[in-house]
Design a protein around this motif. Structure first.
Motif, mmCIF file in Angstrom:
data_model
loop_
_atom_site.group_PDB
_atom_site.id
_atom_site.type_symbol
_atom_site.label_atom_id
_atom_site.label_comp_id
_atom_site.label_asym_id
_atom_site.label_seq_id
_atom_site.Cartn_x
_atom_site.Cartn_y
_atom_site.Cartn_z
ATOM 1 N N ILE A 81 17.134 -35.169 5.966
ATOM 2 C CA ILE A 81 15.922 -35.687 6.620
ATOM 3 C C ILE A 81 14.873 -34.587 6.731
ATOM 4 N N ALA A 82 15.299 -33.386 7.102
ATOM 5 C CA ALA A 82 14.363 -32.272 7.240
ATOM 6 C C ALA A 82 13.723 -31.913 5.904
ATOM 7 N N LEU A 83 14.504 -31.963 4.831
ATOM 8 C CA LEU A 83 13.974 -31.626 3.506
ATOM 9 C C LEU A 83 12.969 -32.655 2.997
ATOM 10 N N TYR A 84 13.184 -33.914 3.334
ATOM 11 C CA TYR A 84 12.329 -34.996 2.827
ATOM 12 C C TYR A 84 11.464 -35.615 3.919
ATOM 13 N N LYS B 146 8.303 -37.745 3.187
ATOM 14 C CA LYS B 146 8.451 -39.095 2.660
ATOM 15 C C LYS B 146 8.785 -40.108 3.754
ATOM 16 N N LEU B 147 9.100 -39.601 4.948
ATOM 17 C CA LEU B 147 9.469 -40.483 6.055
ATOM 18 C C LEU B 147 8.416 -40.523 7.156
ATOM 19 N N TYR B 148 7.840 -39.375 7.461
ATOM 20 C CA TYR B 148 6.979 -39.254 8.634
ATOM 21 C C TYR B 148 5.515 -39.114 8.218
ATOM 22 N N LEU B 149 4.697 -40.031 8.704
ATOM 23 C CA LEU B 149 3.274 -40.030 8.356
ATOM 24 C C LEU B 149 2.597 -38.749 8.808
ATOM 25 N N TRP B 150 2.945 -38.258 9.995
ATOM 26 C CA TRP B 150 2.319 -37.039 10.510
ATOM 27 C C TRP B 150 2.654 -35.819 9.654
ATOM 28 N N PRO C 173 0.210 -30.425 17.860
ATOM 29 C CA PRO C 173 0.990 -29.277 18.380
ATOM 30 C C PRO C 173 2.491 -29.559 18.465
ATOM 31 N N MET C 174 2.849 -30.827 18.632
ATOM 32 C CA MET C 174 4.268 -31.198 18.697
ATOM 33 C C MET C 174 4.756 -31.753 17.367
ATOM 34 N N LEU C 175 3.985 -32.652 16.773
ATOM 35 C CA LEU C 175 4.401 -33.298 15.532
ATOM 36 C C LEU C 175 3.911 -32.498 14.331
ATOM 37 N N ASN C 176 4.680 -31.477 14.005
ATOM 38 C CA ASN C 176 4.414 -30.681 12.802
ATOM 39 C C ASN C 176 5.766 -30.238 12.239
ATOM 40 N N PRO C 177 5.832 -29.952 10.937
ATOM 41 C CA PRO C 177 7.129 -29.634 10.316
ATOM 42 C C PRO C 177 7.880 -28.486 10.974
ATOM 43 N N THR C 178 7.161 -27.438 11.376
ATOM 44 C CA THR C 178 7.828 -26.288 12.004
ATOM 45 C C THR C 178 8.507 -26.688 13.305
ATOM 46 N N ALA C 179 7.780 -27.435 14.145
ATOM 47 C CA ALA C 179 8.354 -27.877 15.421
ATOM 48 C C ALA C 179 9.534 -28.823 15.192
ATOM 49 N N PHE C 180 9.427 -29.690 14.187
ATOM 50 C CA PHE C 180 10.504 -30.624 13.854
ATOM 51 C C PHE C 180 11.791 -29.865 13.533
ATOM 52 N N ILE C 181 11.668 -28.852 12.673
ATOM 53 C CA ILE C 181 12.848 -28.099 12.239
ATOM 54 C C ILE C 181 13.396 -27.234 13.376
ATOM 55 N N LEU C 182 12.517 -26.543 14.091
ATOM 56 C CA LEU C 182 12.967 -25.682 15.183
ATOM 57 C C LEU C 182 13.661 -26.486 16.282
ATOM 58 N N THR C 183 13.075 -27.621 16.650
ATOM 59 C CA THR C 183 13.686 -28.466 17.680
ATOM 60 C C THR C 183 15.055 -28.949 17.245
ATOM 61 N N GLY C 184 15.155 -29.374 15.983
ATOM 62 C CA GLY C 184 16.449 -29.821 15.461
ATOM 63 C C GLY C 184 17.493 -28.728 15.486
ATOM 64 N N LEU C 185 17.120 -27.529 15.050
ATOM 65 C CA LEU C 185 18.060 -26.409 15.031
ATOM 66 C C LEU C 185 18.512 -26.026 16.439
ATOM 67 N N ILE C 186 17.566 -26.003 17.366
ATOM 68 C CA ILE C 186 17.906 -25.656 18.755
ATOM 69 C C ILE C 186 18.850 -26.702 19.341
ATOM 70 N N MET D 290 11.210 -42.113 17.015
ATOM 71 C CA MET D 290 9.970 -42.578 17.622
ATOM 72 C C MET D 290 8.736 -42.091 16.871
ATOM 73 N N SER D 291 8.794 -40.869 16.328
ATOM 74 C CA SER D 291 7.615 -40.321 15.650
ATOM 75 C C SER D 291 7.368 -40.947 14.281
ATOM 76 N N LEU D 292 8.251 -41.852 13.833
ATOM 77 C CA LEU D 292 7.978 -42.587 12.598
ATOM 78 C C LEU D 292 6.654 -43.338 12.721
ATOM 79 N N ASP D 293 6.343 -43.769 13.941
ATOM 80 C CA ASP D 293 5.032 -44.355 14.241
ATOM 81 C C ASP D 293 4.337 -43.399 15.208
ATOM 82 N N PRO D 294 3.410 -42.571 14.726
ATOM 83 C CA PRO D 294 2.801 -41.554 15.596
ATOM 84 C C PRO D 294 1.985 -42.129 16.744
#
Length: 428
Positions: free
Chosen positions: A112-115, A118-122, A150-163, A221-225
């Protein structure tokens, strides 16, 4: 003579062999076979559809479903350590095995993180103004993406998941390690271990609720921003307990065909587990309907589109079936005392609940996408929602079986062992 007869009824003893029965290996092989067949079918469907879009959407469903069992199993384990009860002796080792499947769920999440674009509009929209001018997004989406950047960006997505995975991994390691140490200790140390697990699990439940909420906000939830919900995390929390209990009961009753569960799974505890599951069926529909009722009565233009996307364009059929599958059928059947005490029937209801949970996730995920919102239609791709999750769940079950076989199924120094080996009363 009567005394001798009574003595015989108290002769229940734990068997010498407390490991998982040999047929667990057969479960594993069956799951691997199903997983391979479903993988081939998924690949053929992707070829017929000419795209991997639906593969990724279905992958998200499978990831969220198995994530619910792994992390939800960890959460229910902590709840048991805090609450006590004989049901913990039955479910503790299956729940521990579920929690130790977290590495596989992490691999699922990496896809999911790699793609994510293709899933998230933001994630896909890098220039909001250009996307708005081209008609790719509307004004509401443009505003939401800019405001939530500030919240919905690739870096935050990956960091939050890893944490989150690191935190869940820590609790999984800690509780499973201490569980083995407790097994090796003497029964005299039981009060110490009860207090130890309570002190870890109490704060752990709070940490789980916060991290799980953060995860599902990003993943689903972020699938629909434009969508927001203050009860979203709680809906998933209750939904995880709903599916974890269903899966755990299936495992416990299936294990009771052989020792040691044949001895320790009494009808009384099976009935209690059925009642526990019934409580989460009730809470699940209460939260889901309460959210719908509040938004329907408010009728605010920034809130109702999310539901309209899932009701109009034939989606009304799906939400009606979701209500019937997810709540009405389990609720009606679990009202029966006799059903909760019948192994075969209770397994069938729990299997249905697992299916209903997957069906509910389909209703939550698919309408977020532009081609599906208010437009339920058949395509080869839509069938990926069957093939891909079946493959992912099958591989997860196979991994779960390997984890289940690594430890004895019963903690012999648990204070409830003596009680659960007592004969049942007729009126229990």
């Amino acid at each position: 003579m009567a005394h001798d007869s009574h003595a015989n009824t108290l002769s229940n003893r734990l068997p010498r062999e407390l490991g998982a029965p040999a047929f667990v290996d057969a479960w594993k092989m069956r799951a691997l076979t199903i997983g391979l067949v479903a993988t081939v079918i998924a690949a053929l469907l992707a070829f017929a559809d000419g795209s991997i879009e639906h593969v990724l959407r279905a992958w998200l469903l499978g990831m969220v479903l198995t994530f619910g069992w792994a992390v939800g199993g960890l959460a229910l384990l902590m709840v048991q350590y805090c609450s006590g009860g004989k049901w913990g002796l039955l479910l503790r080792r299956p729940l521990e095995a579920m929690s130790r499947t977290l590495p596989l769920v992490f691999v699922y999440w990496l896809v999911i993180a790699l793609y994510m674009k293709k899933l998230y509009l933001w994630a896909a929209v890098t220039d909001v103004k250009a996307a708005l001018a081209s008609g790719w997004i509307d004004e509401a989406q443009a505003h939401a993406i800019e405001f939530k950047r500030p919240m919905l960006n690739p870096t935050a997505f990956i960091l939050t998941g890893l944490i989150c995975f690191a935190i869940w991994g820590f609790y999984t390691w800690r509780l499973n390690t201490l569980g083995l140490k407790r097994d090796a200790d003497s029964p005299d140390s039981t009060p110490y271990w009860i207090k130890k697990f309570e002190n870890i699990s109490g704060p752990g439940i709070v940490v789980y609720a916060l991290t799980m909420t953060a995860a599902v906000i990003y993943w689903v939830m972020s699938l629909d921003p434009t969508w927001y919900s203050s009860v979203y995390g709680l809906l998933f929390l209750v939904g995880q307990c709903y599916s974890v209990l269903a899966f755990s009961i299936i495992v416990a009753i299936s294990l009771s065909k052989a020792e040691p569960f044949k001895t320790i799974l009494r009808q009384t505890e099976q009935h209690d587990l059925g009642k526990f599951t019934f409580a989460f069926v009730m809470l699940n529909i209460y939260l889901g309907f309460a959210q719908f009722l509040i938004i329907w009565s408010g009728n605010l233009p920034e809130e109702i589109p999310w539901y309209l996307d899932r009701i109009r364009g034939h989606w009304g059929i799906i939400i009606t079936l979701d209500f019937i599958f997810h709540w009405l059928i389990p609720f009606t059947l679990l009202l029966s005392r006799d059903l909760k005490r019948n192994k075969k029937r209770l397994i069938r209801v729990c299997q249905w609940m697992v299916f209903a949970k997957a069906f509910d996730l389909f209703w939550l995920i698919e309408p977020n996408f532009k081609d599906a919102a208010r437009n339920l239609h058949f395509s080869w791709g839509i069938l990926e929602y069957v093939a891909v999750p079946v493959a992912m769940v099958a591989f997860w079950v196979a991994y779960f079986c390997t984890r289940l076989k690594t430890r004895p199924l019963v903690q012999t120094n648990d204070p409830h062992v003596a009680e659960i080996l007592e004969p049942e009363h007729v009126h229990a």
